[in-house]
Design a protein around this motif. Structure first.
Motif, PDB file in Angstrom:
ATOM      1  N   GLY A  35       0.808  -1.203   0.000  1.00  0.00           N
ATOM      2  CA  GLY A  35       0.000   0.000   0.000  1.00  0.00           C
ATOM      3  C   GLY A  35       0.840   1.252   0.000  1.00  0.00           C
ATOM      4  O   GLY A  35       2.078   1.212   0.017  1.00  0.00           O
ATOM      5  N   PRO A  36       0.184   2.412   0.007  1.00  0.00           N
ATOM      6  CA  PRO A  36       0.899   3.688  -0.142  1.00  0.00           C
ATOM      7  C   PRO A  36       1.873   4.006   0.981  1.00  0.00           C
ATOM      8  O   PRO A  36       2.835   4.740   0.779  1.00  0.00           O
ATOM      9  CB  PRO A  36      -0.236   4.723  -0.201  1.00  0.00           C
ATOM     10  N   GLU A  37       1.635   3.480   2.193  1.00  0.00           N
ATOM     11  CA  GLU A  37       2.543   3.802   3.296  1.00  0.00           C
ATOM     12  C   GLU A  37       3.767   2.893   3.323  1.00  0.00           C
ATOM     13  O   GLU A  37       4.710   3.140   4.082  1.00  0.00           O
ATOM     14  CB  GLU A  37       1.813   3.701   4.640  1.00  0.00           C
ATOM     15  N   GLY A  38       3.799   1.851   2.493  1.00  0.00           N
ATOM     16  CA  GLY A  38       4.887   0.886   2.530  1.00  0.00           C
ATOM     17  C   GLY A  38       6.271   1.482   2.413  1.00  0.00           C
ATOM     18  O   GLY A  38       7.142   1.221   3.247  1.00  0.00           O
ATOM     19  N   PRO A  39       6.540   2.325   1.383  1.00  0.00           N
ATOM     20  CA  PRO A  39       7.895   2.899   1.255  1.00  0.00           C
ATOM     21  C   PRO A  39       8.251   3.895   2.360  1.00  0.00           C
ATOM     22  O   PRO A  39       9.426   4.172   2.580  1.00  0.00           O
ATOM     23  CB  PRO A  39       7.849   3.592  -0.114  1.00  0.00           C
ATOM     24  N   ASP A  40       7.242   4.463   3.015  1.00  0.00           N
ATOM     25  CA  ASP A  40       7.490   5.455   4.064  1.00  0.00           C
ATOM     26  C   ASP A  40       6.610   5.123   5.264  1.00  0.00           C
ATOM     27  O   ASP A  40       5.624   5.801   5.551  1.00  0.00           O
ATOM     28  CB  ASP A  40       7.182   6.861   3.534  1.00  0.00           C
ATOM     29  N   PRO A  41       6.968   4.047   5.992  1.00  0.00           N
ATOM     30  CA  PRO A  41       6.068   3.509   7.018  1.00  0.00           C
ATOM     31  C   PRO A  41       5.979   4.382   8.263  1.00  0.00           C
ATOM     32  O   PRO A  41       6.848   5.227   8.520  1.00  0.00           O
ATOM     33  CB  PRO A  41       6.717   2.160   7.352  1.00  0.00           C
ATOM     34  N   PRO A  42       4.923   4.162   9.060  1.00  0.00           N
ATOM     35  CA  PRO A  42       4.812   4.858  10.341  1.00  0.00           C
ATOM     36  C   PRO A  42       5.838   4.316  11.333  1.00  0.00           C
ATOM     37  O   PRO A  42       6.258   3.164  11.257  1.00  0.00           O
ATOM     38  CB  PRO A  42       3.386   4.547  10.789  1.00  0.00           C
ATOM     39  N   VAL A  43       6.228   5.166  12.263  1.00  0.00           N
ATOM     40  CA  VAL A  43       7.240   4.834  13.271  1.00  0.00           C
ATOM     41  C   VAL A  43       6.563   4.744  14.634  1.00  0.00           C
ATOM     42  O   VAL A  43       5.672   5.542  14.941  1.00  0.00           O
ATOM     43  CB  VAL A  43       8.351   5.907  13.306  1.00  0.00           C
ATOM     44  N   ARG A  44       6.999   3.774  15.424  1.00  0.00           N
ATOM     45  CA  ARG A  44       6.491   3.662  16.789  1.00  0.00           C
ATOM     46  C   ARG A  44       7.640   3.686  17.788  1.00  0.00           C
ATOM     47  O   ARG A  44       8.694   3.101  17.555  1.00  0.00           O
ATOM     48  CB  ARG A  44       5.682   2.378  16.983  1.00  0.00           C
ATOM     49  N   LEU A  45       7.394   4.384  18.891  1.00  0.00           N
ATOM     50  CA  LEU A  45       8.282   4.359  20.050  1.00  0.00           C
ATOM     51  C   LEU A  45       7.773   3.288  20.994  1.00  0.00           C
ATOM     52  O   LEU A  45       6.578   3.263  21.329  1.00  0.00           O
ATOM     53  CB  LEU A  45       8.276   5.720  20.747  1.00  0.00           C
ATOM     54  N   THR A  46       8.645   2.391  21.416  1.00  0.00           N
ATOM     55  CA  THR A  46       8.271   1.334  22.361  1.00  0.00           C
ATOM     56  C   THR A  46       9.011   1.546  23.667  1.00  0.00           C
ATOM     57  O   THR A  46      10.238   1.663  23.693  1.00  0.00           O
ATOM     58  CB  THR A  46       8.596  -0.061  21.798  1.00  0.00           C
ATOM     59  N   GLU A  47       8.252   1.607  24.743  1.00  0.00           N
ATOM     60  CA  GLU A  47       8.816   1.738  26.087  1.00  0.00           C
ATOM     61  C   GLU A  47       8.965   0.339  26.698  1.00  0.00           C
ATOM     62  O   GLU A  47       8.047  -0.477  26.619  1.00  0.00           O
ATOM     63  CB  GLU A  47       7.888   2.572  26.967  1.00  0.00           C
ATOM     64  N   ASP A  48      10.120   0.093  27.303  1.00  0.00           N
ATOM     65  CA  ASP A  48      10.388  -1.189  27.960  1.00  0.00           C
ATOM     66  C   ASP A  48      10.079  -2.350  27.016  1.00  0.00           C
ATOM     67  O   ASP A  48       9.219  -3.194  27.305  1.00  0.00           O
ATOM     68  CB  ASP A  48       9.571  -1.307  29.242  1.00  0.00           C
ATOM     69  N   PRO A  49      10.771  -2.431  25.881  1.00  0.00           N
ATOM     70  CA  PRO A  49      10.413  -3.417  24.847  1.00  0.00           C
ATOM     71  C   PRO A  49      10.586  -4.871  25.265  1.00  0.00           C
ATOM     72  O   PRO A  49      10.045  -5.756  24.601  1.00  0.00           O
ATOM     73  CB  PRO A  49      11.368  -3.068  23.699  1.00  0.00           C
ATOM     74  N   HIS A  50      11.308  -5.133  26.346  1.00  0.00           N
ATOM     75  CA  HIS A  50      11.525  -6.519  26.771  1.00  0.00           C
ATOM     76  C   HIS A  50      10.444  -7.029  27.708  1.00  0.00           C
ATOM     77  O   HIS A  50      10.482  -8.193  28.119  1.00  0.00           O
ATOM     78  CB  HIS A  50      12.897  -6.660  27.433  1.00  0.00           C
ATOM     79  N   SER A  51       9.469  -6.183  28.052  1.00  0.00           N
ATOM     80  CA  SER A  51       8.385  -6.626  28.930  1.00  0.00           C
ATOM     81  C   SER A  51       7.371  -7.435  28.133  1.00  0.00           C
ATOM     82  O   SER A  51       7.384  -7.461  26.897  1.00  0.00           O
ATOM     83  CB  SER A  51       7.708  -5.416  29.580  1.00  0.00           C
ATOM     84  N   ASP A  52       6.467  -8.110  28.836  1.00  0.00           N
ATOM     85  CA  ASP A  52       5.459  -8.932  28.169  1.00  0.00           C
ATOM     86  C   ASP A  52       4.424  -8.092  27.431  1.00  0.00           C
ATOM     87  O   ASP A  52       3.831  -8.547  26.455  1.00  0.00           O
ATOM     88  CB  ASP A  52       4.750  -9.837  29.185  1.00  0.00           C
ATOM     89  N   ASP A  53       4.193  -6.886  27.901  1.00  0.00           N
ATOM     90  CA  ASP A  53       3.191  -6.021  27.273  1.00  0.00           C
ATOM     91  C   ASP A  53       3.769  -4.606  27.155  1.00  0.00           C
ATOM     92  O   ASP A  53       3.383  -3.692  27.889  1.00  0.00           O
ATOM     93  CB  ASP A  53       1.911  -6.009  28.108  1.00  0.00           C
ATOM     94  N   PRO A  54       4.709  -4.392  26.227  1.00  0.00           N
ATOM     95  CA  PRO A  54       5.363  -3.085  26.126  1.00  0.00           C
ATOM     96  C   PRO A  54       4.394  -2.009  25.645  1.00  0.00           C
ATOM     97  O   PRO A  54       3.475  -2.274  24.862  1.00  0.00           O
ATOM     98  CB  PRO A  54       6.475  -3.334  25.103  1.00  0.00           C
ATOM     99  N   GLU A  55       4.610  -0.806  26.129  1.00  0.00           N
ATOM    100  CA  GLU A  55       3.795   0.333  25.697  1.00  0.00           C
ATOM    101  C   GLU A  55       4.359   0.890  24.401  1.00  0.00           C
ATOM    102  O   GLU A  55       5.565   1.090  24.267  1.00  0.00           O
ATOM    103  CB  GLU A  55       3.808   1.425  26.768  1.00  0.00           C
ATOM    104  N   THR A  56       3.501   1.123  23.431  1.00  0.00           N
ATOM    105  CA  THR A  56       3.938   1.694  22.162  1.00  0.00           C
ATOM    106  C   THR A  56       3.197   2.992  21.891  1.00  0.00           C
ATOM    107  O   THR A  56       2.010   3.128  22.220  1.00  0.00           O
ATOM    108  CB  THR A  56       3.710   0.724  20.993  1.00  0.00           C
ATOM    109  N   ILE A  57       3.914   3.940  21.299  1.00  0.00           N
ATOM    110  CA  ILE A  57       3.369   5.262  21.002  1.00  0.00           C
ATOM    111  C   ILE A  57       3.692   5.583  19.554  1.00  0.00           C
ATOM    112  O   ILE A  57       4.843   5.459  19.114  1.00  0.00           O
ATOM    113  CB  ILE A  57       3.992   6.334  21.927  1.00  0.00           C
ATOM    114  N   ALA A  58       2.690   5.986  18.801  1.00  0.00           N
ATOM    115  CA  ALA A  58       2.895   6.334  17.393  1.00  0.00           C
ATOM    116  C   ALA A  58       3.586   7.684  17.292  1.00  0.00           C
ATOM    117  O   ALA A  58       3.170   8.658  17.935  1.00  0.00           O
ATOM    118  CB  ALA A  58       1.559   6.358  16.660  1.00  0.00           C
ATOM    119  N   GLU A  59       4.651   7.752  16.512  1.00  0.00           N
ATOM    120  CA  GLU A  59       5.314   9.021  16.246  1.00  0.00           C
ATOM    121  C   GLU A  59       4.452   9.840  15.279  1.00  0.00           C
ATOM    122  O   GLU A  59       3.679   9.301  14.485  1.00  0.00           O
ATOM    123  CB  GLU A  59       6.699   8.786  15.639  1.00  0.00           C
TER     124      GLU A  59
END
Length: 221
Positions: free
Chosen positions: A155-179
């Motif tokens: 789709g159109p976003e493929g070449p320029d995908p959205p970015v996410r910030l992940t907090e504590d990525p090694h946890s079982d349920d990490p929090e993610t925030i869309a840039e």
């Protein structure tokens, strides 16, 4: 399997690590080892000419071009040996264009690998609760990271995908925030933040800045 693609045509995860916590930790350690070397500084002095800002004209229309002009205009070339962990040409061909461009720039402007919040010389494929991700930058010794969907989406976003910030990525349920910005403009912001972090004036990076006349582009300073 030694092929570089799955039967579906998606890039094989092994090109970007083996998916284990140990392998991801090794990539993060190498990134921070690079970041601990000589701190990157823009190629400027109080007595010299001001740094070029013509890259601003391309922010809205061609952010990858703006990124190239910023990096080449603000950072000096260095005679350093190639980073053995940097992605090869065949790997770069699989990355989103903006991320591949930043890694190519790092070959001739190695300071881009030495930011306080470093880019991973070897991006890491990881599985998260919401699907596969390609982690390309880390901070706080790996307790926060930035990533894009992986394998790339159609789709159109493929070449320029959205970015996410992940907090504590090694946890079982990490929090993610869309840039707020897609990858191409995020990497431009990321590079500018690296400039500010290396500034001798020690400015903070918590205030938005918009290009004059634009409501689409945001950088922090």
């Amino acid at each position: 399997m030694n092929t570089r693609e799955h039967a579906t045509g998606a890039p094989e995860a092994g090109l970007f690590g083996n998916g284990t916590k140990a392998d991801r930790g090794d990539a993060v350690r190498k990134a921070f080892t690079s970041a601990s070397r000589t701190e990157p500084r823009p190629d400027a002095s109080p007595e010299g000419p001001p740094l070029p800002v013509d890259w601003i004209d391309h922010v809205d229309t061609d952010p990858v071009r703006a990124l190239e002009m910023l990096a080449l205009g603000w950072y000096p070339a260095e005679e350093t040996p190639p980073d053995p962990d940097a992605p090869t040409d065949d790997v770069l061909a699989l990355l989103p264009p903006a991320l591949a461009a930043l890694h190519r720039l790092a070959r001739i402007r190695p300071a881009l690998y030495r930011f306080h919040r470093p880019m991973l010389p070897r991006p890491q494929h990881v599985m998260r609760p919401h699907g596969g991700r390609l982690v390309f930058a880390v901070e706080h010794q790996g307790h926060r990271d930035r990533s894009v969907p992986w394998p790339p989406r159609a789709g159109p976003e493929g070449p320029d995908p959205p970015v996410r910030l992940t907090e504590d990525p090694h946890s079982d349920d990490p929090e993610t925030i869309a840039e707020a910005e897609p990858l191409s403009r995020f990497l431009l912001q990321f590079t500018l933040d690296g400039v500010v972090d290396g500034s001798p004036h020690g400015r903070s990076t918590d205030r938005p800045l918009r290009r004059p006349g634009s409501t689409r582009y945001r950088v922090s300073r």
